[in-house]
Design an enzyme around this catalytic site. Structure first.
Site, PDB file in Angstrom:
ATOM      1  N   GLU A 258      32.738  51.642  34.231  1.00 19.47           N
ATOM      2  CA  GLU A 258      31.821  52.722  34.583  1.00 19.47           C
ATOM      3  C   GLU A 258      30.629  52.759  33.622  1.00 19.47           C
ATOM      4  O   GLU A 258      30.783  52.638  32.408  1.00 19.47           O
ATOM      5  CB  GLU A 258      32.524  54.091  34.648  1.00 19.47           C
ATOM      6  CG  GLU A 258      31.643  55.187  35.249  1.00 19.47           C
ATOM      7  CD  GLU A 258      31.077  54.836  36.629  1.00 19.47           C
ATOM      8  OE1 GLU A 258      30.069  54.102  36.696  1.00 19.47           O
ATOM      9  OE2 GLU A 258      31.655  55.290  37.650  1.00 19.47           O
TER      10      GLU A 258
ATOM     11  N   ASP B 237      31.425  55.329  42.122  1.00 15.34           N
ATOM     12  CA  ASP B 237      30.652  56.402  42.740  1.00 15.34           C
ATOM     13  C   ASP B 237      30.224  56.049  44.156  1.00 15.34           C
ATOM     14  O   ASP B 237      29.286  56.610  44.689  1.00 15.34           O
ATOM     15  CB  ASP B 237      29.429  56.735  41.887  1.00 15.34           C
ATOM     16  CG  ASP B 237      28.488  55.541  41.712  1.00 15.34           C
ATOM     17  OD1 ASP B 237      28.810  54.431  42.193  1.00 15.34           O
ATOM     18  OD2 ASP B 237      27.424  55.722  41.085  1.00 15.34           O
TER      19      ASP B 237
END
Length: 505
Positions: free
Chosen positions: A240, A316
């Site tokens: 991430e 996401d």
């Protein structure tokens, strides 16, 4: 001589301990005629023997436990929106692809569920929208990634941009700084620079919740964050807010370009320690590309993993990526290299791409006419010209040199289709990856992926031709039967006798 190409666009038809783990590999044989492995111990059996059991196991091609006899995945057909589960030929065996072919005959199908073989219910389904992009995401065309395992036909999961699978409510997947391992088998020739073709641990909210909230395998050639040697693709870790090839978001000279047709990719992590490994899923051992500390950036030590599972997308829901997935698992605990080496030996014994329709093969040498399966017309360089950019159409077979093509082998099963009249090769104009545009032309040989095709053998002696750049198949546009009808590229249907099947004569 061909007439002016017809540019009409007709409607497309609906068409173990460590010692025990190593010992299990020595017992492996090649798959038998019924699709089971003799004295088999399959990847999740080996992980369990090593003390790091699978907590998620996904594959559309085969069982990942010797005892598994359930469904691998589910398909839905467009003609009536009904679904069917596709299982294995026998316990521990390969997928029953014939069941899918029968169910999807005359229409199209998508993959709706990829079942978890671990018994924990960590199935993958259509990804919802997320912070980076809306949704729900597209589902994979069920026939776009034909392959073979031990000579038996099977299908992988073909991820085009916009395609994605997810499970936000999982059972047993690592969270926080807990240890885990992951491996996947990908098509090393199908990738792009989009974000992000991932498989593994992600956020449960479908949003970017900060550094260290993911731990997934990434495969592709994006260079926005970390990268390795050459032009890619590389195996990296999506942690991430960064794809990591090593300790930081920078270049790692030990992370090589790796593009085997069937590529094994491994990422694993434990407190302040993680690794990247990879190899050829058809032969040989694994190599280690990184083995060291967590990134020295805030948020990655300790990690904050959330335990969702993603395939084909970022945490996401970033979904600009492309790739093909055949199988993958997630473990509880940090597997040793010895356990992973035993798993790799089991994978190579499975025989990905070894014989049978859908796995490539030896295309006839020399020049041949290529006869379209839907109408009996021949591939043809429009106007018998030697000009670059001339359209490839279909025309009544006449034996002229503009209808004679030879396959010039390249690497990984791909090669060029060279026209006798011009010495040029069949290519997708401008390197397009779009489906449906009649933009197949001849151009000078330059080794570009858009002019490289993989012949895939069909049971009736014909061949489909898959483009390396797009992953799509050469196709008579709209299944048209007119002389002069141009060629396009379209998701591979792998159905002999169709407008995607060409018989050398």
């Amino acid at each position: 001589m061909s007439s002016i190409p017809i540019r009409r666009r007709p409607p497309r038809p609906v068409a173990a301990s460590l010692t025990a783990a190593a010992a299990t590999v020595l017992a492996l044989g090649t798959p038998t005629a019924t699709g089971t492995a003799s004295a088999a111990s399959l990847p999740c059996d080996i992980y369990a023997s090593g003390g790091t059991p699978c907590v998620a196991a996904h594959s559309t091609t085969r069982a990942l436990y010797a005892s598994y006899n359930g469904s691998l995945y589910q398909v839905r057909r467009s003609s009536d929106n009904t679904t069917r589960d596709i299982g294995v030929l026998s316990a521990g065996g390969v997928a029953d692809a014939a069941a899918q072919d029968s169910f999807c005959a005359g229409t199209s199908c998508v993959i709706t569920i990829i079942y978890d073989q671990s018994g924990r219910g960590n199935n993958l389904t259509q990804a919802p929208g997320g912070g980076a992009a809306g949704g729900p995401d597209n589902l994979a065309n069920a026939t776009a990634a034909p392959t073979t395992v031990g000579g038996h036909k099977a299908y992988g999961v073909y991820v085009a941009a916009g395609t994605g699978y997810r499970n936000d409510r999982t059972n047993g997947i690592a969270t926080g700084d807990q240890a885990e391992g992951e491996y996947a088998i990908f098509d090393g020739t199908h990738y792009n620079g989009g974000c992000c073709f991932d498989y593994g641990n992600a956020e449960t909210s479908n949003n970017d919740t900060g550094n260290g909230h993911m731990e997934a395998i990434y495969f592709g050639n994006i260079k926005v964050w970390g990268y390795g040697t050459g032009n890619g693709p590389w195996i990296m870790a999506d942690l991430e807010n960064g794809l990591f090839s090593g300790v930081n978001q920078h270049y790692n000279a030990n992370d090589p370009t790796i593009n085997y047709r069937y590529t094994t990719a491994v990422v694993k992590g434990e407190p302040n320690h993680w690794a990247i490994r990879g190899g050829n899923a058809q032969s040989g051992s694994l190599s280690t590309f990184y083995n060291g500390a967590r990134p020295n950036v805030a948020g990655y030590n300790p990690m904050h993993k959330e335990g969702a599972i993603i395939l084909g997308i970022g945490g996401d829901n970033s979904k600009g990526s492309a790739g093909t997935f055949y199988e993958g698992v997630m473990t509880s605990g940090y597997p040793t290299d010895a356990t992973e080496d035993a798993v790799q030996a089991s994978i190579t014994a499975a025989g990905y791409g070894s014989g049978g329709g859908g796995g490539g093969g030896s295309f006839p040498s020399g020049y041949h006419q290529l006869i379209a399966g839907n109408d009996g017309l021949c591939l043809d360089v429009y106007g018998n010209t030697s000009s670059a950019g001339a359209a490839i159409d279909q025309w009544s077979c006449n034996g002229q040199s503009n209808q004679q093509f030879q396959f010039v082998p390249g690497s990984n099963g791909f090669g060029e289709l060279q026209a006798q009249n011009s010495g040029q090769v069949i290519a997708v104009a401008n390197g397009s990856t779009a489906q449906g545009s009649p933009d197949i032309v001849q151009q000078a040989r330059n080794g570009a992926a858009s002019s490289m095709w993989k012949p895939v053998a069909q049971s009736d002696g014909s061949w489909s031709l898959q483009n390396q750049n797009s992953g799509l198949c050469l196709d008579v546009y709209g299944a048209g039967s007119n002389q002069g009808q141009q060629l396009d590229q379209w998701p591979c249907k792998n159905a002999a006798g169709s407008n995607q099947d060409f018989t050398p004569n």
